[in-house]
Design a protein around this motif. Structure first.
Motif, PDB file in Angstrom:
ATOM      1  N   VAL A 184      -7.571  -5.107   5.926  1.00 53.45           N
ATOM      2  CA  VAL A 184      -7.510  -5.834   7.188  1.00 53.45           C
ATOM      3  C   VAL A 184      -8.172  -5.027   8.298  1.00 53.45           C
ATOM      4  O   VAL A 184      -8.396  -3.821   8.167  1.00 53.45           O
ATOM      5  CB  VAL A 184      -6.045  -6.160   7.589  1.00 53.45           C
TER       6      VAL A 184
ATOM      7  N   CYS B 269      -4.806 -11.895  -0.215  1.00 58.46           N
ATOM      8  CA  CYS B 269      -5.980 -11.665  -1.067  1.00 58.46           C
ATOM      9  C   CYS B 269      -6.267 -10.189  -1.350  1.00 58.46           C
ATOM     10  O   CYS B 269      -7.126  -9.883  -2.176  1.00 58.46           O
ATOM     11  CB  CYS B 269      -7.218 -12.342  -0.488  1.00 58.46           C
TER      12      CYS B 269
ATOM     13  N   HIS C 230      -1.807 -11.339  10.180  1.00 57.67           N
ATOM     14  CA  HIS C 230      -0.516 -10.756   9.815  1.00 57.67           C
ATOM     15  C   HIS C 230       0.225 -10.384  11.094  1.00 57.67           C
ATOM     16  O   HIS C 230      -0.224  -9.521  11.842  1.00 57.67           O
ATOM     17  CB  HIS C 230      -0.715  -9.510   8.950  1.00 57.67           C
TER      18      HIS C 230
ATOM     19  N   THR D 256      -7.682  -7.887   0.564  1.00 56.20           N
ATOM     20  CA  THR D 256      -8.800  -7.292   1.301  1.00 56.20           C
ATOM     21  C   THR D 256      -8.264  -6.398   2.420  1.00 56.20           C
ATOM     22  O   THR D 256      -7.233  -6.690   3.019  1.00 56.20           O
ATOM     23  CB  THR D 256      -9.679  -8.413   1.913  1.00 56.20           C
TER      24      THR D 256
ATOM     25  N   CYS E 185      -7.309 -10.497   8.276  1.00 55.05           N
ATOM     26  CA  CYS E 185      -8.104 -10.353   7.059  1.00 55.05           C
ATOM     27  C   CYS E 185      -9.503 -10.906   7.297  1.00 55.05           C
ATOM     28  O   CYS E 185      -9.658 -12.086   7.635  1.00 55.05           O
ATOM     29  CB  CYS E 185      -7.440 -11.096   5.903  1.00 55.05           C
TER      30      CYS E 185
ATOM     31  N   HIS F 249      -3.724  -3.904   3.972  1.00 52.14           N
ATOM     32  CA  HIS F 249      -4.371  -4.918   3.137  1.00 52.14           C
ATOM     33  C   HIS F 249      -3.702  -6.275   3.315  1.00 52.14           C
ATOM     34  O   HIS F 249      -2.500  -6.356   3.556  1.00 52.14           O
ATOM     35  CB  HIS F 249      -4.313  -4.506   1.659  1.00 52.14           C
ATOM     36  N   CYS F 250      -4.492  -7.321   3.147  1.00 53.80           N
ATOM     37  CA  CYS F 250      -4.011  -8.691   3.261  1.00 53.80           C
ATOM     38  C   CYS F 250      -2.989  -8.963   2.161  1.00 53.80           C
ATOM     39  O   CYS F 250      -3.234  -8.673   0.988  1.00 53.80           O
ATOM     40  CB  CYS F 250      -5.189  -9.658   3.145  1.00 53.80           C
ATOM     41  N   ARG F 251      -1.862  -9.552   2.549  1.00 54.80           N
ATOM     42  CA  ARG F 251      -0.825  -9.842   1.547  1.00 54.80           C
ATOM     43  C   ARG F 251      -1.208 -11.029   0.665  1.00 54.80           C
ATOM     44  O   ARG F 251      -0.625 -11.225  -0.381  1.00 54.80           O
ATOM     45  CB  ARG F 251       0.522 -10.066   2.213  1.00 54.80           C
TER      46      ARG F 251
ATOM     47  N   CYS G 279     -10.181 -13.855   4.185  1.00 57.63           N
ATOM     48  CA  CYS G 279      -9.530 -15.173   4.175  1.00 57.63           C
ATOM     49  C   CYS G 279      -9.059 -15.619   5.555  1.00 57.63           C
ATOM     50  O   CYS G 279      -8.637 -16.759   5.723  1.00 57.63           O
ATOM     51  CB  CYS G 279      -8.382 -15.205   3.175  1.00 57.63           C
TER      52      CYS G 279
END
Length: 183
Positions: free
Chosen positions: A17, A13, A40, A15, A33, A9-11, A36
């Motif tokens: 990845v 938002c 990463h 969502t 992501c 998951h996006c750090r 957004c």
């Protein structure tokens, strides 16, 4: 085997990845992501430590009181923290694990451990005392001559390779820098 940590998951938002090539021309798969657009980047972790020795050549080893490899012997080392140099981290780990007073020296070994995404850096260190005050991660801190080292009880291959290089250099009368790739 290529190392990949499981970023899910996006750090920013939260969502989920997707692993794909970013739109910026990068040539490596990255966790991107879709919401957004944050890319990463996954980079190796640095493990820093010392080869602490007395002037007579005996080396300090610590018996681990934590997993992995509880009860096995190691050089004082651990993960580098943010806002410190590799040498500062090595000195900090030596104090935390062994309670040893040292004078930090030059880099002695650099070991690439690709399968776990780590780089291990060990610095030469001169022990200023033979008195130790180990922290909670260490059962015992003890000095060893080469023939007394519990070779079958060494916790990590990086430590064994570094110790072997130290004793070989000592016999040769010249301490060098060792770069080693571990599969």
């Amino acid at each position: 085997m290529t190392y990949r940590s499981p970023i899910k998951h996006c750090r920013d938002c939260g969502t989920a990845v997707a692993y794909r090539l970013p739109d910026d021309g990068d040539t490596k798969l990255r966790a991107v992501c879709p919401a957004c657009g944050l890319v990463h980047y996954e980079n190796p972790l640095n493990v820093v430590g010392t080869v602490p020795v007395l002037d007579d050549g005996r080396v300090l080893l610590c018996k681990r009181n934590i997993e992995p490899r509880w009860g096995k012997w190691t050089l004082p080392a651990g993960f580098m923290e943010l806002d410190e140099t590799t040498a500062q981290g090595a000195a900090r780990e030596t104090d935390e694990e062994a309670g040893a007073q040292i004078e930090i020296g030059p880099l002695f070994s650099l070991l690439n451990v690709r399968r776990v995404g780590q780089v291990h850096l060990f610095y030469q260190a001169r022990l200023l005392s033979d008195q130790f005050n180990p922290g909670h991660e260490t059962i015992e801190a003890r000095l060893f001559e080469e023939h007394d080292v519990p070779w079958d009880e060494i916790a990590f291959r990086t430590v064994k390779e570094t110790l072997e290089a130290y004793f070989a250099d000592r016999k040769a009368g010249a301490i060098g820098l060792h770069c080693i790739d571990i599969d």
